[in-house]
Design a protein around this motif. Sequence first.
Motif, PDB file in Angstrom:
ATOM      1  N   GLY A 246     -22.561  73.176 -13.168  1.00 46.72           N
ATOM      2  CA  GLY A 246     -24.361  74.765 -12.947  1.00 46.72           C
ATOM      3  C   GLY A 246     -24.582  73.707 -12.376  1.00 46.72           C
ATOM      4  N   ILE A 247     -24.996  72.991 -11.885  1.00 43.33           N
ATOM      5  CA  ILE A 247     -26.217  72.745 -11.222  1.00 43.33           C
ATOM      6  C   ILE A 247     -25.099  73.202  -9.626  1.00 43.33           C
ATOM      7  CG2 ILE A 247     -26.841  71.321  -8.985  1.00 43.33           C
ATOM      8  CD1 ILE A 247     -26.238  68.880 -11.573  1.00 43.33           C
ATOM      9  N   ARG A 248     -23.848  72.836  -8.699  1.00 45.91           N
ATOM     10  CA  ARG A 248     -23.280  73.757  -8.493  1.00 45.91           C
ATOM     11  C   ARG A 248     -23.471  75.494  -8.195  1.00 45.91           C
ATOM     12  NH1 ARG A 248     -18.670  71.187  -5.114  1.00 45.91           N
ATOM     13  NH2 ARG A 248     -18.019  72.896  -3.598  1.00 45.91           N
ATOM     14  N   SER A 249     -23.725  75.939  -9.346  1.00 46.46           N
ATOM     15  CA  SER A 249     -24.411  77.206  -9.277  1.00 46.46           C
ATOM     16  C   SER A 249     -25.666  77.839  -9.801  1.00 46.46           C
ATOM     17  CB  SER A 249     -23.336  77.603  -9.881  1.00 46.46           C
ATOM     18  OG  SER A 249     -21.988  77.869  -9.750  1.00 46.46           O
ATOM     19  N   CYS A 250     -26.158  76.338  -9.275  1.00 50.22           N
ATOM     20  CA  CYS A 250     -27.705  75.833  -9.122  1.00 50.22           C
ATOM     21  C   CYS A 250     -28.337  76.965 -10.336  1.00 50.22           C
ATOM     22  CB  CYS A 250     -28.389  77.507  -8.243  1.00 50.22           C
ATOM     23  SG  CYS A 250     -27.892  76.516  -6.566  1.00 50.22           S
ATOM     24  N   GLY A 255     -28.810  68.350 -20.975  1.00 45.58           N
ATOM     25  CA  GLY A 255     -27.417  67.652 -21.113  1.00 45.58           C
ATOM     26  C   GLY A 255     -28.373  67.055 -22.454  1.00 45.58           C
ATOM     27  N   PHE A 256     -27.560  65.929 -22.605  1.00 48.42           N
ATOM     28  CA  PHE A 256     -27.535  64.587 -24.289  1.00 48.42           C
ATOM     29  C   PHE A 256     -27.379  63.741 -23.506  1.00 48.42           C
ATOM     30  CE2 PHE A 256     -25.953  69.418 -25.631  1.00 48.42           C
ATOM     31  CZ  PHE A 256     -27.168  69.557 -26.208  1.00 48.42           C
ATOM     32  N   ASP A 257     -28.011  62.321 -23.981  1.00 48.41           N
ATOM     33  CA  ASP A 257     -28.103  61.440 -23.607  1.00 48.41           C
ATOM     34  C   ASP A 257     -27.590  59.815 -24.869  1.00 48.41           C
ATOM     35  OD1 ASP A 257     -29.150  61.168 -26.621  1.00 48.41           O
ATOM     36  OD2 ASP A 257     -31.485  60.212 -25.627  1.00 48.41           O
ATOM     37  N   TYR A 258     -26.363  61.069 -25.307  1.00 50.29           N
ATOM     38  CA  TYR A 258     -25.260  60.157 -25.658  1.00 50.29           C
ATOM     39  C   TYR A 258     -24.370  59.718 -25.681  1.00 50.29           C
ATOM     40  CZ  TYR A 258     -21.217  63.406 -24.306  1.00 50.29           C
ATOM     41  OH  TYR A 258     -20.321  64.402 -23.563  1.00 50.29           O
ATOM     42  N   HIS A 259     -24.320  59.735 -24.636  1.00 46.38           N
ATOM     43  CA  HIS A 259     -22.899  58.610 -22.714  1.00 46.38           C
ATOM     44  C   HIS A 259     -23.939  58.359 -21.663  1.00 46.38           C
ATOM     45  CE1 HIS A 259     -19.882  57.453 -21.162  1.00 46.38           C
ATOM     46  NE2 HIS A 259     -19.108  57.915 -21.123  1.00 46.38           N
ATOM     47  N   PRO A 260     -23.644  57.202 -21.171  1.00 46.17           N
ATOM     48  CA  PRO A 260     -24.791  56.802 -19.971  1.00 46.17           C
ATOM     49  C   PRO A 260     -24.654  57.220 -19.044  1.00 46.17           C
ATOM     50  CG  PRO A 260     -23.630  54.059 -21.764  1.00 46.17           C
ATOM     51  CD  PRO A 260     -23.085  55.585 -22.204  1.00 46.17           C
ATOM     52  N   LYS A 261     -23.385  57.435 -18.790  1.00 43.79           N
ATOM     53  CA  LYS A 261     -23.098  58.732 -17.132  1.00 43.79           C
ATOM     54  C   LYS A 261     -24.198  59.588 -17.539  1.00 43.79           C
ATOM     55  CE  LYS A 261     -19.300  60.982 -17.985  1.00 43.79           C
ATOM     56  NZ  LYS A 261     -17.144  60.854 -18.165  1.00 43.79           N
ATOM     57  N   ILE A 262     -24.445  60.567 -18.741  1.00 39.67           N
ATOM     58  CA  ILE A 262     -25.527  61.720 -18.749  1.00 39.67           C
ATOM     59  C   ILE A 262     -26.722  61.330 -18.325  1.00 39.67           C
ATOM     60  CG2 ILE A 262     -25.618  63.632 -20.434  1.00 39.67           C
ATOM     61  CD1 ILE A 262     -22.271  63.284 -19.666  1.00 39.67           C
ATOM     62  N   ARG A 263     -27.186  59.430 -18.860  1.00 41.17           N
ATOM     63  CA  ARG A 263     -28.393  59.514 -18.638  1.00 41.17           C
ATOM     64  C   ARG A 263     -28.812  59.653 -17.201  1.00 41.17           C
ATOM     65  NH1 ARG A 263     -27.597  56.843 -23.950  1.00 41.17           N
ATOM     66  NH2 ARG A 263     -26.786  54.720 -22.880  1.00 41.17           N
ATOM     67  N   SER A 264     -27.494  58.524 -16.728  1.00 42.74           N
ATOM     68  CA  SER A 264     -28.036  58.102 -15.166  1.00 42.74           C
ATOM     69  C   SER A 264     -28.008  59.575 -14.620  1.00 42.74           C
ATOM     70  CB  SER A 264     -26.749  57.215 -14.890  1.00 42.74           C
ATOM     71  OG  SER A 264     -26.797  57.007 -13.595  1.00 42.74           O
ATOM     72  N   LEU A 265     -27.206  60.602 -14.802  1.00 41.20           N
ATOM     73  CA  LEU A 265     -27.596  61.742 -13.547  1.00 41.20           C
ATOM     74  C   LEU A 265     -28.267  62.398 -14.173  1.00 41.20           C
ATOM     75  CD1 LEU A 265     -25.890  63.908 -12.498  1.00 41.20           C
ATOM     76  CD2 LEU A 265     -24.913  64.552 -14.653  1.00 41.20           C
ATOM     77  N   PHE A 266     -29.178  62.383 -15.344  1.00 37.35           N
ATOM     78  CA  PHE A 266     -30.075  63.335 -15.202  1.00 37.35           C
ATOM     79  C   PHE A 266     -31.694  62.546 -14.573  1.00 37.35           C
ATOM     80  CE2 PHE A 266     -28.030  66.076 -18.363  1.00 37.35           C
ATOM     81  CZ  PHE A 266     -29.030  67.001 -17.718  1.00 37.35           C
ATOM     82  N   ALA A 267     -31.750  60.676 -14.937  1.00 32.89           N
ATOM     83  CA  ALA A 267     -32.215  59.942 -14.348  1.00 32.89           C
ATOM     84  C   ALA A 267     -32.303  60.022 -13.074  1.00 32.89           C
ATOM     85  CB  ALA A 267     -32.090  58.719 -14.304  1.00 32.89           C
ATOM     86  N   SER A 303     -31.665  73.725  -6.949  1.00 34.90           N
ATOM     87  CA  SER A 303     -30.765  74.038  -5.652  1.00 34.90           C
ATOM     88  C   SER A 303     -30.975  73.232  -4.830  1.00 34.90           C
ATOM     89  CB  SER A 303     -31.780  75.653  -5.317  1.00 34.90           C
ATOM     90  OG  SER A 303     -30.910  76.558  -6.417  1.00 34.90           O
ATOM     91  N   ALA A 304     -32.409  72.647  -4.877  1.00 38.05           N
ATOM     92  CA  ALA A 304     -32.315  71.588  -3.935  1.00 38.05           C
ATOM     93  C   ALA A 304     -31.436  70.498  -4.015  1.00 38.05           C
ATOM     94  CB  ALA A 304     -34.198  71.163  -3.967  1.00 38.05           C
ATOM     95  N   ILE A 305     -31.337  70.001  -5.613  1.00 39.53           N
ATOM     96  CA  ILE A 305     -30.442  68.724  -6.074  1.00 39.53           C
ATOM     97  C   ILE A 305     -29.181  68.999  -5.357  1.00 39.53           C
ATOM     98  CG2 ILE A 305     -29.055  67.928  -7.876  1.00 39.53           C
ATOM     99  CD1 ILE A 305     -32.258  68.213  -9.324  1.00 39.53           C
ATOM    100  N   PHE A 310     -24.256  67.749  -2.349  1.00 37.52           N
ATOM    101  CA  PHE A 310     -23.619  68.548  -1.254  1.00 37.52           C
ATOM    102  C   PHE A 310     -23.591  67.848   0.059  1.00 37.52           C
ATOM    103  CE2 PHE A 310     -21.484  70.968   1.651  1.00 37.52           C
ATOM    104  CZ  PHE A 310     -20.265  72.029   0.597  1.00 37.52           C
ATOM    105  N   GLU A 311     -24.058  67.458   0.477  1.00 38.69           N
ATOM    106  CA  GLU A 311     -24.994  66.952   1.398  1.00 38.69           C
ATOM    107  C   GLU A 311     -24.654  65.501   1.451  1.00 38.69           C
ATOM    108  OE1 GLU A 311     -28.276  65.392   4.587  1.00 38.69           O
ATOM    109  OE2 GLU A 311     -28.444  67.064   3.606  1.00 38.69           O
ATOM    110  N   THR A 312     -24.908  64.683   0.284  1.00 40.84           N
ATOM    111  CA  THR A 312     -23.691  63.198   0.142  1.00 40.84           C
ATOM    112  C   THR A 312     -22.396  63.501   0.292  1.00 40.84           C
ATOM    113  OG1 THR A 312     -25.830  62.615  -0.432  1.00 40.84           O
ATOM    114  CG2 THR A 312     -23.795  61.385  -1.249  1.00 40.84           C
TER     115      THR A 312
END
Length: 332
Positions: A246-250, A255-267, A303-305, A310-312
Amino acid sequence: MLPTLPPTREPLRVASIGYFNRFNYGDELLQQSIARLFMHHAINFLGWMPSYHALNESDLVLVGGGSIWPDSAFFTRHETLFAHLNVPFCVIGISARGDSPEIRNRTKRLVDRATFFHVRDQETLEVLPQKPGIRAGADLSWWNDDIPQYPALNDGLGPIALNLREWKRTDWSPTKLVEACRETGSQVLPMPMFFGSPVHDSAIEHNDTMLLEELGLPDPRPYWRDEVLSAAAIVVSMRFHGLLLGIRSCRPVIGFDYHPKIRSLFASLGMSEFCLPLNEPAKLTEAIEKIRDDYDNVVARVSAIRNALFETGQADRNAFLEALKQRFSDRF
């Protein structure tokens, strides 16, 4: 641009160990990135830890990506690994499923021996031993510049692409989440991402397609469909790579905070307001309305994210390729 192998150079024989061939589209994205990196070489994708004899017949062992630390046998069998693995190895795009102090200490030696050691988030960097040889960057899907992208719609009133997965560790209702999406008046499009046998995903009883079909969503196909994402104005996903697509297509993502990797992503993205409790469907309706009320600005944030990730990813990829060139100067 990826390098072109001169015809006079012998291709590398690469053994790539990861969560492959399980009909999980998120892992297939990682596999696509790796395949593209080694398009001029002989690569064998392995969904298990083979014998050391088999690994030593390769020129390079590649471990990753995805949430495979510390569960992968590559990390747990460190003593025999050091005794019997005779070829160089790289670890790329991994994240931690948990914390194991014992295996963390063992991993120190792996970092020292690795030709390249890369994790996809800062949280994993903090879980692993504090060693200067670990590079923290982006998920492997951002290393690939060949994944389709779709311009965002000009308002937030279009369909909602919805990915849900079976999850037994939380008391929640998938039906109520579907109802919460429908309360906004938008069409809800099923976006399954895991199509394989349930035994390969935490002993669940339904894969994504089966679950979304049981919830009454129209025609959830047992394979990835680009048109679902291209038609969506907003992406709501339990799965990590559904959010990244979704982010890649802007697209604005929820999402949902049920899993640490999802919470980490949004943070890490600075968008924690769109990481919601799985068992509070009313907050999903509120988040969708919030995005609609400020759709252009949210799209601009995403889009900025997207551009930063992508640059990283490209910087990570180039650093990896440079490490391989130094290690295999005559063949890469």
